[in-house]
Scaffold this active site. Structure first.
Site, PDB file in Angstrom:
ATOM      1  N   ASP A   1       3.608  -4.739  -5.482  1.00 41.45           N
ATOM      2  CA  ASP A   1       4.029  -6.045  -4.961  1.00 41.45           C
ATOM      3  C   ASP A   1       5.552  -6.127  -4.839  1.00 41.45           C
ATOM      4  OD1 ASP A   1       1.519  -7.139  -4.633  1.00 41.45           O
ATOM      5  OD2 ASP A   1       1.509  -8.212  -6.546  1.00 41.45           O
TER       6      ASP A   1
ATOM      7  N   GLU B   1       0.832  -1.211   0.000  1.00 33.15           N
ATOM      8  CA  GLU B   1       0.000   0.000   0.000  1.00 33.15           C
ATOM      9  C   GLU B   1       0.866   1.261   0.000  1.00 33.15           C
ATOM     10  OE1 GLU B   1      -2.867  -0.511  -0.821  1.00 33.15           O
ATOM     11  OE2 GLU B   1      -3.128  -2.590  -0.214  1.00 33.15           O
TER      12      GLU B   1
HETATM   13 ZN   LIG Z   1      -2.628  -2.743  -4.648  1.00 32.58          ZN
END
Ligand SMILES: [Zn+2]
Length: 709
Positions: free
Chosen positions: A613, A549
């Site tokens: 990621d 995030e």
């Molecule tokens: Zn995301």
């Protein structure tokens, strides 16, 4: 669904509790985790291996599962298979699902807790609180299938008659407004949002919309699968008209009309990759410009009056070409055909609360055909999701009381602090970024607000009337309440404390326009966060989600917004070019991954998520190393802390999916398939290769690794 063009990026798509296979009706947003494209000629999945009727137990899911491993596979050859192989084999997809992962186990556990809360609240008791009355009576009405069967289509009769009685096209605007209020996605979308270029102000927004299929590409692609899906969609629309009482021939003609209108809307719409670029969907203009120049055939004055914002002067028309297109479509389409189109969307949007024959037909297309699920989810699970959708912060209060303690919040905040320090260190160490841009990036990082668990102030539902025995009415009033709540924000200062997800949601998100990260209580549990486990596993699981995030603030989309959430370029040209070069490496890497027969991932659609990621796991690893520096930690279950970190990460993503679900996911979902959320990342990480002693030439070692952050 009324929150338009808003840059909210989550760790999985859409609210987890809404992730169902029975419908993409407005009660469950389209193109979510678990919706998929049809492949009628593919052989169906063997039925009934796992019963959908098994009631989940309310017990935690282990955060690290040694029995999930496939030790016959080398971690350097296929790390996802190594970490998840046995789990994948032992956990086939239940017949009422199109996907099944360790993630979903947590969702199932939450569902069981919520059901318990709702069943208690549903007991008629004068001592119930106002919140209990609302959630309890909503749930009880939804569960009362006997009453719903008996009422038939009576609850929408007046609305159907109103559409049938439209006497000229000038009345379209009023009707579109009335349908928008109850959740029917007709013609376009309308709502409010933070002004991209003025983070203090909320403005009205008009956006593309009006489809019954998940995305515009479904109408335009010419491959065999897409043609087949369109045919099945038309069949479905026809059946719904038959259920409303039309003859076969008449229903077939109406279904074709719907297809023609929606195809026309699709042709004038932007594709998902283009919509990732904020500049392409930001066209703020005076209301007259829309009403008089772009779209004079639609009575905008009437529409705005009917949705109760007659006074607005400016709005963001995200795609002017779309509204120009609507204008000619209004002129070339007969009133009779518009009535057909509006009727379809009304019945489609209300299907989940109509008698079983509507629910089943809805599932046949949106569940079976699009996602490959074999069986409708039990009614109680659907009803829990609808309460979560319409009264999420009322139900959420009860959920938080039950599950989320002070300790959960404190430990999460400590971990967020560790991740933020690691990202700061990472930015300072970058060799491709100039000091000027680094200083701005660090300032943006320092300005990120952390929201953990649940809102400080609960939403007030006192104006929303819930009547026991009126399932459709409750749902429509719930949708209307939310629609007006969104529109009431126009002209008001931005509320920075508001949440976009409900507390039980197993998900997390970053908001570019508010520069904040949000972790609902639902995800702060095993397998993501397990207080009984070592730091290594927790940093690999929830730590990587936090890092993910945070990194969104600096991905291809997030980087275009500044510290305050304004769309403003703070990059030097040289640094922007360096960023693009590195992002292209990721886009190319992921475009090579095969998801299903003849379908590859779209590296550009998934770029933001893949960037998050990759960056997220790297900074979680840096944070872990800081945490364990100087300590000599023993192996646990024969794995070093470094190895447990990567296994913990991978195991949060173990998931089986139907081929249909994988296809739809690849076409519409900005996230990569779980396998590549693992293998796509570790291939780029020398830290991983060192932890498992992998060497160049093995599949999990990329010759030229990609790295943005
Ligand atoms: Zn995301």
């Amino acid at each position: 669904m009324h929150r338009l063009s808003r840059f909210v990026v989550s760790v999985v798509s859409v609210a987890a509790l809404a992730a169902q296979s029975d419908s993409v009706a407005p009660k469950q947003e389209p193109a979510q985790k678990g919706t998929a494209k049809a492949r009628a000629h593919r052989k169906p999945r063997p039925k009934k291996k796992v019963s959908a009727k098994t009631e989940p137990e309310i017990k935690p899911i282990p955060g690290f599962d040694i029995t999930a491993l496939d030790t016959d596979t080398s971690p350097c050859v296929d790390f996802y298979q190594f970490a998840c192989g046995s789990w994948l084999k032992k956990n086939p997809i239940p017949s009422d699902r199109s996907r099944w992962g360790r993630f979903d186990l947590l969702e199932e556990r939450n569902l069981a807790i919520l059901r318990d809360i709702l069943e208690k609240a549903a007991i008629k008791d004068p001592k119930r609180s106002a919140v209990e009355q609302k959630i309890g009576d909503y749930y009880a009405s939804c569960m009362d299938e006997g009453a719903i069967e008996k009422q038939g289509t009576a609850p929408i009769k007046a609305q159907l008659e109103r559409i049938a009685a439209l006497s000229d096209k000038n009345a379209l605007a009023d009707e579109v407004a009335r349908l928008h209020r109850v959740g029917a996605n007709v013609l376009f979308s309308f709502g409010s949002g933070q002004d991209f270029k003025n983070s203090n102000e909320v403005i009205a927004q008009a956006d593309q919309g009006g489809f019954g299929l998940p995305d515009r590409d479904y109408y335009l692609k010419q491959d065999e699968d897409s043609i087949q899906t369109r045919k099945q969609y038309v069949d479905h629309v026809q059946k719904m008209f038959e259920l409303l009482g039309d003859s076969t021939d008449r229903a077939a003609a109406k279904a074709q009309t719907v297809m023609d209108i929606e195809s026309d809307l699709a042709k004038r719409s932007l594709d998902l990759v283009s919509r990732r670029d904020p500049a392409k969907i930001y066209h703020k203009m005076r209301r007259e410009e829309l009403a008089a120049s772009l779209n004079p055939s639609f009575e905008w004055t009437k529409y705005l009056a009917e949705v109760a914002v007659p006074w607005i002067e400016n709005l963001n028309v995200s795609e002017p070409e779309f509204f120009k297109g609507i204008d000619s479509l209004i002129n070339t389409t007969s009133l009779e055909n518009w009535k057909t189109y509006l009727t379809w969307h009304l019945v489609h949007s209300q299907a989940p609360f109509l008698p079983a024959k509507f629910v089943n037909e809805n599932f046949n297309f949106y569940g079976k055909t699009l996602t490959g699920a074999q069986e409708l989810r039990p009614r109680w699970k659907r009803c829990v999701s609808y309460v979560d959708g319409d009264l999420g912060e009322a139900l959420g209060q009860k959920y938080v009381e039950r599950t989320f303690g002070v300790e959960g919040k404190e430990r999460t905040l400590a971990m967020v602090g560790a991740l933020e320090r690691a990202l700061g260190k990472d930015i300072r160490q970058l060799d491709w970024m100039t000091p000027a841009t680094k200083a701005k990036a660090l300032e943006k990082l320092r300005s990120i607000t952390n929201k953990i668990g649940y809102p400080d102030k609960w939403r007030d539902y006192s104006m929303l009337i819930i009547v026991r025995g009126d399932a459709i009415g409750n749902s429509q009033r719930g949708t209307q309440f939310e629609f007006h709540r969104q529109l009431a924000k126009i002209g008001q200062p931005v509320d920075r404390t508001e949440w976009q997800m409900t507390p039980p949601t197993v998900n997390a998100y970053y908001e570019s326009q508010l520069n904040n990260i949000n972790f609902p209580a639902g995800i702060l549990q095993p397998p993501f966060f397990d207080k009984s486990l070592d730091d290594a596993v927790n940093f690999g699981a929830i730590g990587a989600v936090i890092g993910h995030e945070l990194t969104h603030g600096f991905d291809d989309e997030g980087r275009k917004f500044d510290t305050k959430g304004n769309l403003r370029d703070w990059w030097t040209a040289k640094d922007a070019a360096e960023f693009e070069k590195r992002a292209d490496c990721l886009a190319n890497e992921y475009s090579q991954f095969t998801v299903a027969e003849n379908v590859k991932l779209n590296g550009k659609l998934t770029l933001g998520e893949n960037t998050a990621d990759n960056g997220g796991l790297r900074i979680a690893y840096m944070a872990l190393l800081d945490e364990i520096a100087g300590k000599s930690l023993p192996k646990i279950d024969e794995f070093t802390p470094e190895q447990r970190f990567f296994i913990g990460y991978s195991q949060s993503w173990c998931e089986n999916a139907t081929e249909e679900a994988a296809r739809l996911h690849a076409l519409t979902n900005p996230h990569s398939e779980p396998k590549y959320r693992v293998n796509g990342v570790v291939q780029n990480m020398p830290e991983f290769q060192k932890a498992f002693s992998c060497s160049l030439g093995q599949p999990m070692v990329r010759r030229s690794p990609c790295r943005v952050w």
